[in-house]
Design an enzyme around this catalytic site. Structure first.
Site, mmCIF file in Angstrom:
data_model
loop_
_atom_site.group_PDB
_atom_site.id
_atom_site.type_symbol
_atom_site.label_atom_id
_atom_site.label_comp_id
_atom_site.label_asym_id
_atom_site.label_seq_id
_atom_site.Cartn_x
_atom_site.Cartn_y
_atom_site.Cartn_z
ATOM 1 N N MET A 133 7.421 -19.041 62.270
ATOM 2 C CA MET A 133 7.097 -20.688 62.532
ATOM 3 C C MET A 133 8.259 -21.284 62.961
ATOM 4 O O MET A 133 8.244 -22.759 63.252
ATOM 5 C CB MET A 133 6.429 -21.222 61.393
ATOM 6 C CG MET A 133 5.188 -20.707 61.082
ATOM 7 S SD MET A 133 4.028 -21.981 60.221
ATOM 8 C CE MET A 133 4.995 -22.737 58.893
ATOM 9 N N ARG A 191 12.493 -24.943 54.102
ATOM 10 C CA ARG A 191 12.313 -26.385 53.449
ATOM 11 C C ARG A 191 13.594 -26.713 52.877
ATOM 12 O O ARG A 191 13.697 -27.802 52.411
ATOM 13 C CB ARG A 191 11.348 -26.301 52.372
ATOM 14 C CG ARG A 191 10.109 -25.805 52.919
ATOM 15 C CD ARG A 191 8.886 -25.503 51.799
ATOM 16 N NE ARG A 191 7.564 -25.087 52.361
ATOM 17 C CZ ARG A 191 6.455 -25.063 51.517
ATOM 18 N NH1 ARG A 191 6.839 -25.147 50.165
ATOM 19 N NH2 ARG A 191 5.253 -24.751 52.060
ATOM 20 N N LEU A 215 17.022 -18.693 50.829
ATOM 21 C CA LEU A 215 16.879 -19.260 52.243
ATOM 22 C C LEU A 215 15.636 -19.520 52.331
ATOM 23 O O LEU A 215 14.666 -18.769 52.483
ATOM 24 C CB LEU A 215 17.826 -18.495 53.239
ATOM 25 C CG LEU A 215 19.052 -17.912 53.264
ATOM 26 C CD1 LEU A 215 19.558 -17.246 54.133
ATOM 27 C CD2 LEU A 215 20.028 -19.268 52.663
ATOM 28 N N HIS A 245 15.354 -15.209 58.551
ATOM 29 C CA HIS A 245 14.901 -14.736 59.710
ATOM 30 C C HIS A 245 15.827 -13.772 60.454
ATOM 31 O O HIS A 245 15.347 -12.540 60.878
ATOM 32 C CB HIS A 245 14.177 -15.766 60.580
ATOM 33 C CG HIS A 245 13.389 -16.992 59.880
ATOM 34 N ND1 HIS A 245 13.703 -18.078 59.558
ATOM 35 C CD2 HIS A 245 12.117 -16.609 59.627
ATOM 36 C CE1 HIS A 245 12.822 -18.941 59.032
ATOM 37 N NE2 HIS A 245 11.820 -17.781 59.071
ATOM 38 N N GLY A 270 9.439 -10.980 55.079
ATOM 39 C CA GLY A 270 10.104 -11.034 54.142
ATOM 40 C C GLY A 270 9.591 -11.069 52.748
ATOM 41 O O GLY A 270 8.473 -11.849 52.404
ATOM 42 N N LYS A 271 10.522 -10.586 51.747
ATOM 43 C CA LYS A 271 9.690 -10.816 50.267
ATOM 44 C C LYS A 271 9.617 -12.062 49.629
ATOM 45 O O LYS A 271 9.011 -12.192 48.447
ATOM 46 C CB LYS A 271 10.834 -9.836 49.538
ATOM 47 C CG LYS A 271 10.418 -8.278 49.562
ATOM 48 C CD LYS A 271 11.035 -7.551 48.455
ATOM 49 C CE LYS A 271 10.841 -5.884 48.762
ATOM 50 N NZ LYS A 271 11.568 -5.170 47.747
ATOM 51 N N LEU A 327 14.520 -21.487 62.586
ATOM 52 C CA LEU A 327 14.868 -20.018 62.152
ATOM 53 C C LEU A 327 16.354 -20.412 61.006
ATOM 54 O O LEU A 327 17.223 -21.193 61.437
ATOM 55 C CB LEU A 327 15.420 -19.097 63.336
ATOM 56 C CG LEU A 327 14.003 -18.883 63.899
ATOM 57 C CD1 LEU A 327 14.488 -17.967 65.066
ATOM 58 C CD2 LEU A 327 12.948 -18.354 63.394
ATOM 59 N N ASP A 387 19.478 -17.554 58.435
ATOM 60 C CA ASP A 387 19.737 -16.289 58.463
ATOM 61 C C ASP A 387 18.765 -15.412 57.678
ATOM 62 O O ASP A 387 18.692 -14.179 57.987
ATOM 63 C CB ASP A 387 21.091 -16.409 57.399
ATOM 64 C CG ASP A 387 22.190 -17.144 58.323
ATOM 65 O OD1 ASP A 387 22.118 -17.083 59.510
ATOM 66 O OD2 ASP A 387 23.295 -17.207 57.574
ATOM 67 N N GLN A 390 2.211 -13.673 50.133
ATOM 68 C CA GLN A 390 1.739 -13.662 51.501
ATOM 69 C C GLN A 390 1.776 -12.029 52.207
ATOM 70 O O GLN A 390 1.106 -11.485 52.718
ATOM 71 C CB GLN A 390 2.706 -14.511 52.425
ATOM 72 C CG GLN A 390 2.669 -14.327 53.811
ATOM 73 C CD GLN A 390 3.411 -15.162 54.696
ATOM 74 O OE1 GLN A 390 3.086 -16.226 54.795
ATOM 75 N NE2 GLN A 390 4.505 -14.694 55.182
#
EC number: 6.3.2.1
Length: 280
Positions: free
Chosen positions: A26, A187, A184, A33, A147-148, A29, A31, A153
């Site tokens: 979204m 938000r 990271l 991402h 990402g974990k 970005l 680190d 999700q």
């Protein structure tokens, strides 16, 4: 790096390739991402990122308009990491009509944890991810990297791909953390300096919960309640701190062995809601 705004332009750009590696985002970005982009690079013959702030996954009380848009910085980071193609549709491109047809994930997975506190969230996530998959990977299949940090999700998307028999491999990237252990997140930019220093209490709470769970003779909800109470005493507003089975995100029991579990937490610090998890 080529930028495609429309689905038609995207498909034209992808026409020469057989196996795209795709990282949906979204924007705004960081680190984490970029680490996913690096993970994706060797997994396909073209590396694709998307930037789309998805209105469908914002609840009525969540401010869609205040989500940070950092277009120029995002493009510079993607260019630097070697992204080949950026799909950045406008809302009218991805949703030319009202999106009345939506994906409803399995309630057993999607209506608890995040789904309990953000009802309908995974309907919005599942719908946009399925549509992005159709746009980017619909012709050839390929690989998608998530990402974990957004653990639930990731599981919803894996289940969607499996049950709909999509020709897509889902690859999970490890959570990237700051030096003090905070995951990271876009938000984190909403935190004041003092809040940023306090924010590390969430991953520490998950570490302590996991340690106590391993050490307890009969671990269970009492340990989770202690973790909630400790975080609440620091001024947080926790939604959940819980231990689940990795396989299905159902509540863990004393019979579940370490190495198959994940501690998950979501809590609000002042006005910023943070999530994190820890496999153990």
């Amino acid at each position: 790096m080529l930028i495609a705004r429309s689905i038609a332009d995207l498909r034209q750009a992808l026409a020469p390739y057989r196996h795209p590696a795709f990282v949906p985002t979204m924007g705004n970005l960081h680190d984490g991402h970029i680490a996913l982009m690096r993970l994706a690079k060797p997994l396909g013959d073209v590396t694709v990122a998307s930037i789309f702030v998805n209105r469908l996954q914002f609840l009525p009380h969540e401010d869609f308009d205040s989500y940070p848009r950092t277009w120029e910085a995002d493009c510079a980071q993607l260019q630097a990491v070697g992204c080949d193609l950026l799909f950045a549709p406008r809302e009218a491109d991805l949703y030319p009509q009202p999106q009345t047809f939506k994906l409803h994930p399995d309630p057993a997975l999607a209506d608890r944890l995040e789904g309990q506190f953000r009802p309908g969230f995974f309907v919005g996530v599942g719908t946009v991810v399925l549509k992005l998959f159709a746009c980017v990977l619909g012709k050839t299949g390929g690989t998608a990297v998530f990402g974990k940090k957004d653990y639930q999700q990731l599981m919803v998307i894996r289940q969607m791909v499996q049950q709909l028999a999509l020709p897509i491999e889902i690859v999970a990237g490890e959570t990237c953390r700051a030096a003090d252990g905070l995951a990271l997140s876009s938000r984190n930019g909403f935190l004041s300096l003092a809040e940023r220093q306090e924010a590390v209490a969430l991953p520490l709470a998950l570490q302590q919960l996991a340690r106590r769970w391993r050490e307890a003779r009969n671990p269970g909800p009492a340990l989770e309640q202690q973790a909630l109470d400790a975080l609440r005493a620091r001024g947080w507003q926790p939604d959940y701190l819980t231990v689940c089975r990795r396989a299905d995100l159902q509540p863990a029991t004393a019979q579940d062995a370490p190495g198959t579990l994940v501690a998950l937490g979501a809590a609000r610090l002042a006005t910023t809601r943070l999530i994190d998890n820890l496999e153990f």
